[in-house]
Each structure stands twice: as C-alpha cells, then as structure tokens.
Write a protein that holds these residues in place. Sequence first.
Motif, PDB file in Angstrom:
ATOM      1  N   VAL A  53       0.835  -1.201   0.000  1.00  0.00           N
ATOM      2  CA  VAL A  53       0.000   0.000   0.000  1.00  0.00           C
ATOM      3  C   VAL A  53       0.871   1.254   0.000  1.00  0.00           C
ATOM      4  O   VAL A  53       0.571   2.248  -0.689  1.00  0.00           O
ATOM      5  CB  VAL A  53      -0.944  -0.005   1.223  1.00  0.00           C
ATOM      6  CG1 VAL A  53      -1.716   1.308   1.320  1.00  0.00           C
ATOM      7  CG2 VAL A  53      -1.918  -1.184   1.133  1.00  0.00           C
ATOM      8  N   TRP A  54       1.954   1.244   0.742  1.00  0.00           N
ATOM      9  CA  TRP A  54       2.824   2.412   0.833  1.00  0.00           C
ATOM     10  C   TRP A  54       3.565   2.676  -0.482  1.00  0.00           C
ATOM     11  O   TRP A  54       3.760   3.828  -0.863  1.00  0.00           O
ATOM     12  CB  TRP A  54       3.832   2.205   1.957  1.00  0.00           C
ATOM     13  CG  TRP A  54       4.825   3.328   2.097  1.00  0.00           C
ATOM     14  CD1 TRP A  54       4.631   4.547   2.682  1.00  0.00           C
ATOM     15  CD2 TRP A  54       6.171   3.340   1.611  1.00  0.00           C
ATOM     16  NE1 TRP A  54       5.765   5.313   2.605  1.00  0.00           N
ATOM     17  CE2 TRP A  54       6.727   4.598   1.955  1.00  0.00           C
ATOM     18  CE3 TRP A  54       6.963   2.407   0.944  1.00  0.00           C
ATOM     19  CZ2 TRP A  54       8.038   4.937   1.637  1.00  0.00           C
ATOM     20  CZ3 TRP A  54       8.264   2.748   0.624  1.00  0.00           C
ATOM     21  CH2 TRP A  54       8.791   3.999   0.964  1.00  0.00           C
ATOM     22  N   SER A  55       3.945   1.617  -1.197  1.00  0.00           N
ATOM     23  CA  SER A  55       4.795   1.772  -2.385  1.00  0.00           C
ATOM     24  C   SER A  55       4.007   2.023  -3.667  1.00  0.00           C
ATOM     25  O   SER A  55       4.547   2.580  -4.625  1.00  0.00           O
ATOM     26  CB  SER A  55       5.665   0.528  -2.575  1.00  0.00           C
ATOM     27  OG  SER A  55       4.855  -0.623  -2.806  1.00  0.00           O
ATOM     28  N   SER A  56       2.740   1.627  -3.724  1.00  0.00           N
ATOM     29  CA  SER A  56       1.955   1.743  -4.953  1.00  0.00           C
ATOM     30  C   SER A  56       0.952   2.892  -4.846  1.00  0.00           C
ATOM     31  O   SER A  56       0.065   2.865  -3.986  1.00  0.00           O
ATOM     32  CB  SER A  56       1.212   0.432  -5.240  1.00  0.00           C
ATOM     33  OG  SER A  56       0.376   0.555  -6.363  1.00  0.00           O
ATOM     34  N   ARG A  57       1.072   3.876  -5.702  1.00  0.00           N
ATOM     35  CA  ARG A  57       0.129   4.999  -5.698  1.00  0.00           C
ATOM     36  C   ARG A  57      -1.278   4.541  -6.065  1.00  0.00           C
ATOM     37  O   ARG A  57      -2.261   5.174  -5.674  1.00  0.00           O
ATOM     38  CB  ARG A  57       0.606   6.080  -6.683  1.00  0.00           C
ATOM     39  CG  ARG A  57       1.901   6.771  -6.283  1.00  0.00           C
ATOM     40  CD  ARG A  57       2.178   7.962  -7.181  1.00  0.00           C
ATOM     41  NE  ARG A  57       1.113   8.951  -7.103  1.00  0.00           N
ATOM     42  CZ  ARG A  57       1.044   9.902  -6.172  1.00  0.00           C
ATOM     43  NH1 ARG A  57       1.968   9.978  -5.216  1.00  0.00           N
ATOM     44  NH2 ARG A  57       0.047  10.785  -6.172  1.00  0.00           N
ATOM     45  N   HIS A  60      -3.313   3.959  -3.000  1.00  0.00           N
ATOM     46  CA  HIS A  60      -3.528   5.061  -2.061  1.00  0.00           C
ATOM     47  C   HIS A  60      -4.991   5.488  -2.068  1.00  0.00           C
ATOM     48  O   HIS A  60      -5.335   6.631  -2.373  1.00  0.00           O
ATOM     49  CB  HIS A  60      -2.614   6.236  -2.408  1.00  0.00           C
ATOM     50  CG  HIS A  60      -1.174   5.966  -2.143  1.00  0.00           C
ATOM     51  ND1 HIS A  60      -0.166   6.883  -2.371  1.00  0.00           N
ATOM     52  CD2 HIS A  60      -0.544   4.856  -1.665  1.00  0.00           C
ATOM     53  CE1 HIS A  60       1.002   6.358  -2.057  1.00  0.00           C
ATOM     54  NE2 HIS A  60       0.791   5.135  -1.620  1.00  0.00           N
ATOM     55  N   THR A  61      -5.849   4.540  -1.755  1.00  0.00           N
ATOM     56  CA  THR A  61      -7.290   4.774  -1.686  1.00  0.00           C
ATOM     57  C   THR A  61      -7.767   4.407  -0.282  1.00  0.00           C
ATOM     58  O   THR A  61      -7.083   3.675   0.446  1.00  0.00           O
ATOM     59  CB  THR A  61      -8.034   3.919  -2.726  1.00  0.00           C
ATOM     60  OG1 THR A  61      -7.810   2.533  -2.434  1.00  0.00           O
ATOM     61  CG2 THR A  61      -7.549   4.234  -4.137  1.00  0.00           C
ATOM     62  N   TYR A  64      -7.631   0.605   0.782  1.00  0.00           N
ATOM     63  CA  TYR A  64      -6.318   0.018   1.053  1.00  0.00           C
ATOM     64  C   TYR A  64      -5.626   0.689   2.230  1.00  0.00           C
ATOM     65  O   TYR A  64      -4.829   0.052   2.934  1.00  0.00           O
ATOM     66  CB  TYR A  64      -5.454   0.091  -0.207  1.00  0.00           C
ATOM     67  CG  TYR A  64      -5.953  -0.802  -1.305  1.00  0.00           C
ATOM     68  CD1 TYR A  64      -5.853  -2.184  -1.204  1.00  0.00           C
ATOM     69  CD2 TYR A  64      -6.561  -0.270  -2.441  1.00  0.00           C
ATOM     70  CE1 TYR A  64      -6.331  -3.010  -2.205  1.00  0.00           C
ATOM     71  CE2 TYR A  64      -7.038  -1.090  -3.453  1.00  0.00           C
ATOM     72  CZ  TYR A  64      -6.922  -2.462  -3.324  1.00  0.00           C
ATOM     73  OH  TYR A  64      -7.404  -3.283  -4.316  1.00  0.00           O
ATOM     74  N   ILE A  65      -5.894   1.966   2.463  1.00  0.00           N
ATOM     75  CA  ILE A  65      -5.339   2.635   3.645  1.00  0.00           C
ATOM     76  C   ILE A  65      -5.897   1.998   4.915  1.00  0.00           C
ATOM     77  O   ILE A  65      -5.168   1.745   5.889  1.00  0.00           O
ATOM     78  CB  ILE A  65      -5.648   4.142   3.605  1.00  0.00           C
ATOM     79  CG1 ILE A  65      -4.858   4.809   2.470  1.00  0.00           C
ATOM     80  CG2 ILE A  65      -5.306   4.795   4.939  1.00  0.00           C
ATOM     81  CD1 ILE A  65      -5.224   6.265   2.232  1.00  0.00           C
ATOM     82  N   HIS A 141     -10.037  11.535   1.610  1.00  0.00           N
ATOM     83  CA  HIS A 141      -8.863  11.155   2.396  1.00  0.00           C
ATOM     84  C   HIS A 141      -8.935  11.743   3.806  1.00  0.00           C
ATOM     85  O   HIS A 141      -8.437  11.136   4.763  1.00  0.00           O
ATOM     86  CB  HIS A 141      -7.591  11.616   1.684  1.00  0.00           C
ATOM     87  CG  HIS A 141      -7.226  10.752   0.515  1.00  0.00           C
ATOM     88  ND1 HIS A 141      -6.628   9.520   0.670  1.00  0.00           N
ATOM     89  CD2 HIS A 141      -7.391  10.928  -0.813  1.00  0.00           C
ATOM     90  CE1 HIS A 141      -6.422   8.973  -0.526  1.00  0.00           C
ATOM     91  NE2 HIS A 141      -6.885   9.809  -1.447  1.00  0.00           N
TER      92      HIS A 141
END
Length: 312
Positions: A53-57, A60-61, A64-65, A141
Amino acid sequence: MRTLETTNIFGFVSEFILLGFPCRRDIQILLFVFFSFIYLLTLLGNTSIICAVWSSRKLHTPMYILLANFSFLEICYVSSDVPKMLANIISQTKSISYTGCLLQFYFFSMCAAEGLFLSVMSFDRFLAICRPLHYPTIMTHRLCAQLVIFCWAGGFLWLLTPLTLISQVPFCGPNTIDHFLCDLAPLLALSCAPVSGITLACGIISSLIIFLTFLYILGTYFCVLSVVLQVPSGSGRHKAFSTCASHLAVVSLSYGSVMVMYVSPGSGNYSGMQKFVTLFYALATPFFNPLIYNFRNKDMKDALKKILNVLL
C-alpha cells in the motif's frame, strides 16, 4: 507454586505462572518451532500488505489505507502475546510479572479496535457499492484519516475501564494460570476476593463492542446484498460480490473465534477446546488475514510483484 518468591511485601502476587501447554519436552520443542514459523509468516504477510500500500500509488485509496492500518493492528496484536508464549514454552519458570500480565490482557483485548476497523471497512464497501456516484465526495482522504484515528483511539480507550477494574482486584495466591496468556476469566479466577461485579462489568463491556460492531457489519452487508441482487448483469453482481468477499471472510474468521471464546456457553472453561480456540484467534487469525487479501486481490498481487522484482 513458589508462593514466597512471587509475593511482594504486602502479601500480594508480584508475578504469575502461565502453564501454557504442559507436555513432553520434545513436543514442546516442536510446538516452539511450529508457532515460531507461523508467527514469522504472520509478520511477513501483514508487513507485505503495508509495504504494498505504501509503495503503490494505485493503492492510495481509502479501502487500502484502512487495510494497511488493519494489518499493522494485527502485527501489534499478535506480538502482544505470541513472543511471551514462545519464551515460556522453552523456559522452565514460565513466569510473567503482574504488570506484564495486565498489559498483556490489555493488548490481547484489542478486538475492540479490530471490530471498529472491520466496521469502518464495511462502511467503505457500502458506500462503494450502494452510493457509487457519491463515494468520491463522501469517502475523502480527510474522512478516511478521521476514521483511522477513531478506530485506534476508540480501541485503546474502550479497554481502559476493564483494565482499571482488574488492576483493583487483589491477588494473594495461588498464582498459576492454566493458560498461555493472561486472559480475563483465568486471571479473575485467582482473585482472593469476590469479583462477580467486575466479571459482569468486563463481560458487558466486551460483549457490547463485539455485538455492536458485528450487528453494524451485518446491517451494511444486508444493504449491499439488496443492492447487488438488483444488478441486472451477472458480471456486475460477480464483481460486487468479489469486492466484498475478502472482507467478509476476515469478518467471519475474526468474529467466529471471538464469539466462541467470550460469548459461547462454557466460555469460562479454559482447558481443552477453549484453549485451542484462544490459540486459533491469537495466532491463526492474524496469519490468515493477509493470505485472504493477497490471494483474492489483483491490485495487491501486482504491487507485491513489483516489490519482489525490486528486491530481487
């Protein structure tokens, strides 16, 4: 066992003895190796979700957060009791301090935060399926961050009352707990004063968080199901069900074992099957969660493959 050495100057117990899994030494070594292997895989699996989750933009939803935070909670949860259990398996004393016992009970009872996270994740799926046009404007967010803070703060604060109540209970011996961790019922059974009121209060607090979050999750998925069944195309229904399948599997795994532990009849009996159920919840549930999400989610698998390609 060792009454003189385990009481302080006021005559109260200063440490407890966790019996764990009394068996032959060779079997204990096998248990230590097996549980250590599962523990390491649990850490690796949940850490992989956080890294993906941290590495893939693309991840970033909000969904997944929330999943990454849930995985971090699982790491904290499994690390609150399994390392001490492993140490006691190979130790001759099998002791835990009074303070350590209370802290272990507190962090082992993090099912409150787990239930809150699962409820918020079901709310996210409800918005995505039942309110798809309004989803981007509702699940922002900022709201996601507020919900994450609410889950962490709510989980920690909810358990302060049971911890405070237990800290007032006098323990003057014996100090042997027939369990591999400091759980509520076997701990209060060692009290040298009546604790029926404390037992009832702790039971009500635990049951409230379990049933309220579980009923909320059932309610959201009832709404989701009613909407999905109205989708005309079979592919649309399959996609909607696929989106919720992983979360539903984790909910079933978590709440099934929790209710057997704390809600089912005879939950005060911690020998035999009850100890096995507690072990399943403490070790197996955090182990299976990353497997469920990783194997059923294409975006997660793609992100993990990219991480592996970079590392290799």
